[in-house]
Design an enzyme around this catalytic site. Structure first.
Site, mmCIF file in Angstrom:
data_model
loop_
_atom_site.group_PDB
_atom_site.id
_atom_site.type_symbol
_atom_site.label_atom_id
_atom_site.label_comp_id
_atom_site.label_asym_id
_atom_site.label_seq_id
_atom_site.Cartn_x
_atom_site.Cartn_y
_atom_site.Cartn_z
ATOM 1 N N LYS A 99 -9.561 1.572 -9.066
ATOM 2 C CA LYS A 99 -9.975 1.429 -8.182
ATOM 3 C C LYS A 99 -11.346 2.747 -7.640
ATOM 4 O O LYS A 99 -11.469 4.432 -8.538
ATOM 5 C CB LYS A 99 -9.135 2.308 -6.365
ATOM 6 C CG LYS A 99 -8.191 1.350 -6.449
ATOM 7 C CD LYS A 99 -7.123 1.771 -5.971
ATOM 8 C CE LYS A 99 -7.687 2.204 -4.033
ATOM 9 N NZ LYS A 99 -6.454 2.098 -2.849
ATOM 10 N N GLU A 114 -6.824 5.102 -8.326
ATOM 11 C CA GLU A 114 -8.070 5.771 -7.984
ATOM 12 C C GLU A 114 -7.789 6.921 -8.736
ATOM 13 O O GLU A 114 -7.160 7.508 -8.997
ATOM 14 C CB GLU A 114 -7.842 5.539 -6.085
ATOM 15 C CG GLU A 114 -8.769 6.208 -6.117
ATOM 16 C CD GLU A 114 -9.287 5.650 -4.524
ATOM 17 O OE1 GLU A 114 -10.292 5.726 -3.495
ATOM 18 O OE2 GLU A 114 -8.120 4.783 -3.835
ATOM 19 N N ASP A 116 1.211 -1.181 0.325
ATOM 20 C CA ASP A 116 0.084 0.052 0.230
ATOM 21 C C ASP A 116 0.971 1.471 0.223
ATOM 22 O O ASP A 116 1.221 1.664 0.851
ATOM 23 C CB ASP A 116 -0.712 0.170 1.560
ATOM 24 C CG ASP A 116 -1.607 1.202 1.313
ATOM 25 O OD1 ASP A 116 -1.949 1.130 -0.088
ATOM 26 O OD2 ASP A 116 -2.785 1.701 2.255
ATOM 27 N N PHE A 165 -11.798 -2.329 4.113
ATOM 28 C CA PHE A 165 -10.896 -1.131 5.339
ATOM 29 C C PHE A 165 -11.421 -2.277 6.409
ATOM 30 O O PHE A 165 -12.125 -1.808 7.539
ATOM 31 C CB PHE A 165 -11.759 0.077 5.020
ATOM 32 C CG PHE A 165 -10.702 1.038 4.418
ATOM 33 C CD1 PHE A 165 -10.778 -0.198 3.048
ATOM 34 C CD2 PHE A 165 -10.388 2.140 3.788
ATOM 35 C CE1 PHE A 165 -9.984 0.795 1.636
ATOM 36 C CE2 PHE A 165 -9.786 2.557 3.370
ATOM 37 C CZ PHE A 165 -9.428 2.123 1.918
ATOM 38 N N THR A 181 -13.214 0.245 -3.660
ATOM 39 C CA THR A 181 -12.424 0.801 -2.417
ATOM 40 C C THR A 181 -13.541 0.945 -1.004
ATOM 41 O O THR A 181 -14.479 1.301 -1.559
ATOM 42 C CB THR A 181 -11.067 1.541 -2.420
ATOM 43 O OG1 THR A 181 -10.207 1.662 -1.333
ATOM 44 C CG2 THR A 181 -11.579 2.599 -2.891
#
Length: 316
Positions: A131, A95, A16, A177, A155
């Site tokens: 994303k 994203e 990440d 998450f 996400t």
């Protein structure tokens, strides 16, 4: 053997991070980025040429001052993603602008544009994950994009309704998450004594995992947003885990056996019902944590996108 290598026996490890030096160090399969990480990455000296190239691209392709900045913002996302792909065997997640998370058609257009920009650099769309926030509109956009071989990573996923809708829409990958779910329960004084086995974020991913395997959904589950190593180890066996460099470092420096916690069940049944839009909105709305964290996440990513654009604007 260190715990990072032990974990790799059961789970695909994803970095990440947008920092190539960190990615090389931990040898992940894939990498994920978001507006917050891109904002940090453009300040790294080794990416200076990529930023300059993005500014040049914006000046050349933008029709107005606002459009030039937007073009440059898209280009820096693609430039950094392309750089990362030089050092990983798998995919990079890029994203799109969180401010269009409630507009299906704009999400589709932006996703196609980003993919085309990658392809102009010689990067196959098979190496890209677009994303999108896991809103109803983005889930529907992802369903359409998958038909054009544009794979998506949904996400900011906090509710079971989001996970169910993604699977039913044939989304390629979801990112539930863990840490942000834990944060909400902690901030609302709903956690008295911490135990990773009872961590609400961990339990959320476990529930999704067992449901997906039971119904034979092909959507990949990638646990994300971790606060500590215990959360990660409790999800050993999850399809993918995307982990920050700080926690990758801790795993690499820790010795010991990692026990596989998630194992697919042997029951495969077909889901009897499909979520309609109204059902989705109602079920998601019943989860106060998910409603608050999804909207908060979109606001945070939108704010970082605006900061990125301000920095790029100053460079013009």
């Amino acid at each position: 053997m260190n715990q990072l290598n032990e974990l790799k026996k059961f789970t695909t490890i994803v970095a990440d991070s947008g920092n190539v030096h960190e990615i090389i160090k931990y040898k992940p399969m894939d990498a994920t980025t978001n507006p917050s990480l891109i904002l940090k990455t453009i300040l790294i000296p080794q990416y200076k040429d990529l930023v300059i190239d993005a500014i040049s691209y914006g000046k050349k392709n933008g029709s107005s001052e606002k459009d030039k900045i937007s073009q440059a913002s898209d280009k820096i996302l693609v430039n950094i993603g392309s750089e990362i792909l030089k050092y990983i065997p798998g995919r990079v997640s890029s994203e799109i602008d969180a401010r269009i998370s409630f507009n299906k058609e704009l999400c589709i257009l932006k996703a196609k544009k980003i993919v085309n920009m990658y392809e102009d650099l010689g990067v196959s769309r098979s190496k890209i994950l677009i994303k999108l926030a896991a809103t109803w509109e983005c889930i529907q956009a992802a369903q359409s994009l998958e038909k054009e071989n544009i794979n998506c990573n949904l996400t900011l996923l906090f509710s079971f309704a989001q996970a169910k809708a993604c699977a039913e829409s044939g989304v390629f990958l979801i990112s539930p998450f863990v840490g942000r779910i834990y944060d909400w329960y902690y901030e609302n004084n709903l956690i008295k004594k911490y135990n990773p086995m009872n961590d609400p974020g961990v339990l959320s991913v476990k529930k999704i995992y067992q449901y997906y395997k039971k119904h034979n959904y092909r959507t990949i589950i990638m646990g994300a947003s971790f606060r500590n190593v215990d959360q990660i180890l409790e999800l050993a066996g999850c399809d993918y885990l995307t982990i920050s460099p700080v926690l990758l470092e801790k795993l690499q420096n820790s010795r010991g056996t990692v026990i596989r916690r998630l194992v697919p069940n042997n029951i495969n049944i077909t889901s009897s019902s499909v979520l309609t839009e109204s059902n989705f909105r109602w079920e998601h709305n019943q989860d106060r944590m998910a409603v608050e964290k999804l909207s908060d996440g979109i606001r945070q990513f939108s704010a970082d996108q605006e900061k990125l654009e301000q920095i790029l604007s100053s460079m013009f």
